[in-house]
Motif scaffolding. Structure first.
Motif, mmCIF file in Angstrom:
data_model
loop_
_atom_site.group_PDB
_atom_site.id
_atom_site.type_symbol
_atom_site.label_atom_id
_atom_site.label_comp_id
_atom_site.label_asym_id
_atom_site.label_seq_id
_atom_site.Cartn_x
_atom_site.Cartn_y
_atom_site.Cartn_z
ATOM 1 N N SER A 213 -53.654 -36.835 -27.533
ATOM 2 C CA SER A 213 -52.808 -36.987 -26.509
ATOM 3 C C SER A 213 -53.348 -36.406 -25.106
ATOM 4 C CB SER A 213 -51.496 -36.212 -26.821
ATOM 5 O OG SER A 213 -51.916 -34.865 -27.119
ATOM 6 N N PHE A 214 -52.860 -36.700 -24.101
ATOM 7 C CA PHE A 214 -53.416 -36.122 -22.763
ATOM 8 C C PHE A 214 -52.213 -36.260 -21.810
ATOM 9 C CE2 PHE A 214 -53.661 -40.790 -22.289
ATOM 10 C CZ PHE A 214 -53.160 -41.191 -20.928
ATOM 11 N N THR A 215 -52.224 -35.398 -20.867
ATOM 12 C CA THR A 215 -51.479 -35.487 -19.745
ATOM 13 C C THR A 215 -52.173 -35.263 -18.302
ATOM 14 O OG1 THR A 215 -49.815 -34.090 -20.926
ATOM 15 C CG2 THR A 215 -49.567 -34.222 -18.538
ATOM 16 N N LEU A 216 -51.980 -36.262 -17.240
ATOM 17 C CA LEU A 216 -52.768 -36.260 -16.155
ATOM 18 C C LEU A 216 -51.539 -36.041 -15.290
ATOM 19 C CD1 LEU A 216 -55.208 -37.020 -14.343
ATOM 20 C CD2 LEU A 216 -54.375 -39.446 -14.532
ATOM 21 N N THR A 217 -52.057 -34.962 -14.345
ATOM 22 C CA THR A 217 -51.169 -34.582 -13.145
ATOM 23 C C THR A 217 -51.745 -34.745 -11.733
ATOM 24 O OG1 THR A 217 -50.101 -32.890 -14.395
ATOM 25 C CG2 THR A 217 -49.814 -32.913 -12.117
ATOM 26 N N MET A 218 -51.105 -35.707 -10.934
ATOM 27 C CA MET A 218 -51.715 -36.315 -9.775
ATOM 28 C C MET A 218 -51.300 -35.043 -8.585
ATOM 29 S SD MET A 218 -53.741 -38.866 -10.342
ATOM 30 C CE MET A 218 -53.811 -39.690 -8.885
ATOM 31 N N PRO A 219 -51.962 -35.224 -7.516
ATOM 32 C CA PRO A 219 -51.626 -34.369 -6.261
ATOM 33 C C PRO A 219 -50.343 -34.874 -5.597
ATOM 34 C CG PRO A 219 -53.505 -35.612 -5.815
ATOM 35 C CD PRO A 219 -53.178 -35.968 -7.145
ATOM 36 N N GLY A 231 -62.761 -46.921 -26.055
ATOM 37 C CA GLY A 231 -64.089 -47.084 -26.846
ATOM 38 C C GLY A 231 -64.008 -48.231 -27.811
ATOM 39 N N TYR A 232 -62.934 -48.393 -28.629
ATOM 40 C CA TYR A 232 -63.007 -49.146 -29.829
ATOM 41 C C TYR A 232 -61.929 -50.327 -29.460
ATOM 42 C CZ TYR A 232 -65.433 -46.213 -32.917
ATOM 43 O OH TYR A 232 -66.682 -45.441 -33.393
ATOM 44 N N TYR A 233 -60.889 -50.074 -28.830
ATOM 45 C CA TYR A 233 -59.853 -50.824 -28.274
ATOM 46 C C TYR A 233 -60.130 -51.568 -27.022
ATOM 47 C CZ TYR A 233 -57.174 -48.497 -31.915
ATOM 48 O OH TYR A 233 -56.857 -47.731 -33.118
ATOM 49 N N ALA A 234 -61.054 -50.981 -26.249
ATOM 50 C CA ALA A 234 -61.303 -51.741 -25.064
ATOM 51 C C ALA A 234 -60.133 -51.664 -24.238
ATOM 52 C CB ALA A 234 -61.952 -53.116 -25.067
ATOM 53 N N ASP A 235 -59.858 -52.954 -23.522
ATOM 54 C CA ASP A 235 -58.876 -52.733 -22.630
ATOM 55 C C ASP A 235 -57.244 -53.226 -23.043
ATOM 56 O OD1 ASP A 235 -59.091 -55.515 -23.307
ATOM 57 O OD2 ASP A 235 -59.320 -56.424 -21.398
ATOM 58 N N LEU A 236 -57.239 -53.070 -24.684
ATOM 59 C CA LEU A 236 -56.096 -53.363 -25.416
ATOM 60 C C LEU A 236 -55.619 -51.803 -25.645
ATOM 61 C CD1 LEU A 236 -56.601 -56.405 -27.587
ATOM 62 C CD2 LEU A 236 -55.695 -56.324 -25.570
ATOM 63 N N VAL A 237 -56.132 -50.837 -25.319
ATOM 64 C CA VAL A 237 -55.935 -49.462 -25.863
ATOM 65 C C VAL A 237 -54.557 -48.986 -25.401
ATOM 66 C CG1 VAL A 237 -56.655 -48.446 -23.797
ATOM 67 C CG2 VAL A 237 -57.124 -47.206 -26.124
ATOM 68 N N ALA A 238 -53.985 -49.653 -24.390
ATOM 69 C CA ALA A 238 -52.582 -49.202 -24.007
ATOM 70 C C ALA A 238 -51.469 -49.560 -25.195
ATOM 71 C CB ALA A 238 -52.010 -49.696 -22.710
ATOM 72 N N ASP A 239 -51.857 -50.591 -25.730
ATOM 73 C CA ASP A 239 -51.119 -50.856 -26.922
ATOM 74 C C ASP A 239 -50.909 -50.147 -28.035
ATOM 75 O OD1 ASP A 239 -50.495 -53.457 -25.320
ATOM 76 O OD2 ASP A 239 -51.913 -54.557 -26.403
ATOM 77 N N TYR A 240 -51.887 -49.243 -28.230
ATOM 78 C CA TYR A 240 -51.809 -48.288 -29.225
ATOM 79 C C TYR A 240 -51.575 -46.884 -28.832
ATOM 80 C CZ TYR A 240 -54.475 -52.027 -31.649
ATOM 81 O OH TYR A 240 -54.805 -53.327 -32.234
ATOM 82 N N MET A 241 -50.934 -47.010 -27.734
ATOM 83 C CA MET A 241 -50.644 -45.558 -27.250
ATOM 84 C C MET A 241 -49.112 -45.494 -26.615
ATOM 85 S SD MET A 241 -53.681 -43.719 -24.975
ATOM 86 C CE MET A 241 -53.664 -45.330 -23.676
ATOM 87 N N THR A 249 -46.937 -37.837 -12.750
ATOM 88 C CA THR A 249 -47.648 -37.416 -13.954
ATOM 89 C C THR A 249 -47.847 -38.686 -15.230
ATOM 90 O OG1 THR A 249 -45.675 -36.746 -15.077
ATOM 91 C CG2 THR A 249 -46.837 -34.948 -13.968
ATOM 92 N N ILE A 250 -48.738 -38.480 -15.801
ATOM 93 C CA ILE A 250 -49.010 -39.607 -17.036
ATOM 94 C C ILE A 250 -49.300 -38.977 -18.078
ATOM 95 C CG2 ILE A 250 -50.180 -41.615 -17.734
ATOM 96 C CD1 ILE A 250 -50.909 -41.986 -15.002
ATOM 97 N N THR A 251 -48.443 -39.388 -19.249
ATOM 98 C CA THR A 251 -48.527 -38.625 -20.400
ATOM 99 C C THR A 251 -48.856 -39.778 -21.694
ATOM 100 O OG1 THR A 251 -47.116 -36.885 -20.157
ATOM 101 C CG2 THR A 251 -47.617 -37.217 -22.296
ATOM 102 N N GLY A 252 -49.697 -39.413 -22.214
ATOM 103 C CA GLY A 252 -50.044 -40.726 -23.536
ATOM 104 C C GLY A 252 -50.456 -39.927 -24.708
#
Length: 629
Positions: A213-219, A231-241, A249-252
């Motif tokens: 998981s990750f959290t990204l906080t912007m200014p 790396g494996y899912y390429a540009d489809l990775v968002a479908d697996y999160m 903020t963004i949380t995944g």
């Protein structure tokens, strides 16, 4: 005998499945796996539809099927061993990837207002067997640290850089590591605005992950839609999160476990003014400070080696310096331009001419007697050029201006020859170093403060030129201040103040202060010119002694002198004006009534008090000097 043979055959039948299974597992971990064994492993996983989409090393979608997971683990182990063979840097993890697991991966990213991203990553690992070396990927990160471990090193791996931890006897069991590092310029300027580009999970993690998981906080608040690449899912990775996005903020969180060597990057388009990006072209603040200090030291060394004079013994004296006219005193005392108007006034006080005005209100000079050998040769030549064969000439206008220029040039040349050492340096070098220092200081401040953009380079050049102009203006103002001419000082401080304010705003005030200090030092240290000869030191000491006498002449002493000699104030005035002390001297005498001046004719009523006469005298000198300008 037949019974023994039958028993042996039965044993072989019972043992055969176990032997077959052991051979299959060995094949999974052996890089030289045979074609028959690969086919057998593929057959073992054929029952799962997802796993059947590709053979071992080409299957990029993890499966929860147990058989497929076994086959996949074998493939991952092969990948790691291949890395060992090629020396990519992931070889230090001495435990097989199919047995070592990251049970939890959590990255906390923060992007600041300068576009720099920092991260704290918590990694929970399960290490069934001892591991003596672990590599934690950091991509293009800097200032990487592993909490609790000092003996780590940054190494190159196939996918970038990693922080390597070596331990003896090693790690085993459940372990938790906290990794932190920074990524500079995570937000960059593009043709359409700004863009965030960041590796949330840097490439090179050599172990599969159970949870990530990750959290990204912007200014600041953003509204764009991020783009993710795995790396494996390429540009489809968002479908697996599972992704959640708020104003800043963004949380995944990944929905499924991940294989080894997984990665995740994010890109996000931002408005052009989203943040103020401080960097790109220019020089750093450290370089700016170093250069301004260096220029200040060079100015000091040059002055000490070529311009510095020894200490003079100054004794107060009542007479002007021997053989020095009033027109030369500005050059001796303040390095200023010799003034023919003052020299003419001194000749008038000696009875050679009368200064006055004609009916049109223009300054005229009327000769009362010729100048003989009792005066210096230079005075005789100048006096002859002033009047020629006439008894009256104008004290202003083009002819007088041309003569004043000739006089100043000749006096400067004569003084350099008589009063200054041949090995003296040039004060202009010190001034130039101060001016360059101002330009560097403002350029460095602008490099740190200007936002990146298409016009940044042009603005840096313009601000460097502004720094040069501010340095020149500050130098002139400082020189004028040493000459007690304060009106140019007021006008000359505008550009330096602008440069100083900009430096304060952009955080570069110290280099600018050092630069202005260099300018002021150059003006004060060279206010009387360069290095003087012995004769020059003596005549300058006399001039300073005479100025000291006038400075400390009390009102009572001056009044007594005027009672003994009614013309004393008039005779002293050309010299006091040359030294910048005439107003102060007149105010000390006050309203004392003097006898009329025989060599000066005012435009209107003839003043007889010291303040009134001084004002009328200065007005005439200004008219004469303005002809030169």
């Amino acid at each position: 005998m037949k019974q023994w043979i039958a028993a042996l055959l039965c044993a072989l039948v019972l043992v055969q499945p176990v032997l077959a299974t052991g051979t299959g597992n060995d094949a999974d971990t052996n890089q030289e796996e045979t074609t028959g064994e690969t086919a057998d492993n593929t057959a073992d996983t054929a029952g799962d539809n997802t796993g059947a989409a590709g053979d071992g090393g080409t299957d990029r979608i993890p499966s929860t099927d147990p058989d497929t997971a076994t086959a996949t683990g074998g493939t991952a182990g092969t990948t790691t061993n291949t890395g060992t063979a090629t020396g990519t840097g992931t070889t230090g993890n001495t435990v097989d990837a199919k047995t070592a697991t990251i049970t939890n991966f959590n990255a906390q990213w923060v992007v600041d207002a300068k576009g720099q991203a920092t991260v704290t990553i918590r990694v929970d690992m399960n290490l069934p067997s001892s591991v003596t070396q672990l590599d934690f990927p950091i991509g293009n990160g800097v200032n990487a640290q592993l909490s609790g471990y000092d003996k780590v090193e940054t190494v190159d791996i196939t996918d970038g850089k990693a922080l390597r931890l070596v331990a003896n006897p090693g790690f085993t069991g459940v372990q938790t590591f906290t990794l932190s590092y920074a990524v500079e310029n995570a937000i960059k300027v593009t043709e359409t605005g700004q863009k965030l580009e960041l590796d949330i999970m840097a490439p090179g993690w050599a172990w599969p992950m159970t949870q990530a998981s990750f959290t990204l906080t912007m200014p600041a608040v953003f509204t764009g839609e991020p783009t993710y690449v795995g790396g494996y899912y390429a540009d489809l990775v968002a479908d697996y999160m599972n992704l959640e996005q708020t104003d800043t903020t963004i949380t995944g969180t990944y929905k499924e476990p991940l294989r080894d060597h997984e990665s995740l990057s994010i890109s996000l388009d931002l408005p052009a003014e989203y943040i103020t990006i401080r960097s790109a072209s220019g020089i750093s603040q450290v370089v700016t400070l170093a250069v301004t200090i260096l220029l200040a030291v060079l100015a000091l060394l040059y002055w000490y080696k070529t311009l510095c004079n020894g200490k003079m013994k100054i004794v107060s004296r009542t007479m002007a310096p021997d053989g020095v006219g009033a027109g030369e005193l500005p050059l001796l005392l303040m390095g200023a331009r010799p003034r023919l108007s003052l020299q003419v006034a001194q000749w008038a006080s000696l009875g050679y001419l009368v200064m006055g005005y004609d009916q049109r209100g223009r300054v005229i000079l009327q000769k009362t007697m010729d100048m003989g050998t009792e005066r210096r040769q230079s005075d005789q030549v100048t006096f002859q050029k002033l009047f020629g064969d006439n008894t009256v000439c104008e004290g202003e206008g083009r002819r007088f201006a041309a003569l004043a220029d000739w006089y100043a040039h000749n006096m400067e040349r004569s003084c350099r020859r008589r009063y200054f050492s041949r090995t003296s340096g040039a004060p202009l070098i010190v001034y130039l170093l101060g001016v360059i220092s101002c330009a560097v200081a403002l350029f460095g401040a602008a490099s740190a403060g200007l936002p990146a953009g298409k016009l940044r380079g042009l603005l840096l050049v313009l601000l460097a030129l502004l720094g040069l102009a501010a340095g020149i203006s500050a130098t002139i103002a400082a020189i004028m201040a040493t000459r007690r001419q304060f009106q140019p000082v007021v006008l000359g401080v505008f550009l330096p103040l602008v440069a100083l304010v900009l430096s304060v705003v952009w955080g570069g005030v110290l280099p600018m202060v050092i630069a202005f200090a260099t300018v002021v030092f150059g003006a004060v240290a060279t206010m009387r010119g360069g290095r003087r000869s012995a004769a020059g030191q003596n005549i300058t000491a006399q001039a300073l002694g005479f100025r000291r006498y006038v400075q400390y002449l009390s009102a009572h002493q001056l009044t007594m002198q005027l009672r003994d000699n009614g013309l004393y104030f008039y005779d002293l005035l050309p010299f006091t004006e040359a030294m910048g002390l005439s107003d102060d001297l007149a105010s000390r005498v006050g309203r004392f009534q003097m006898e009329p001046c025989p060599w000066f004719r005012a435009r209107r009523k003839q003043p007889q008090t010291p303040p009134g006469f001084t004002a009328a005298f200065q007005d005439m000198l200004r008219r004469m000097d303005n002809s030169v300008q």
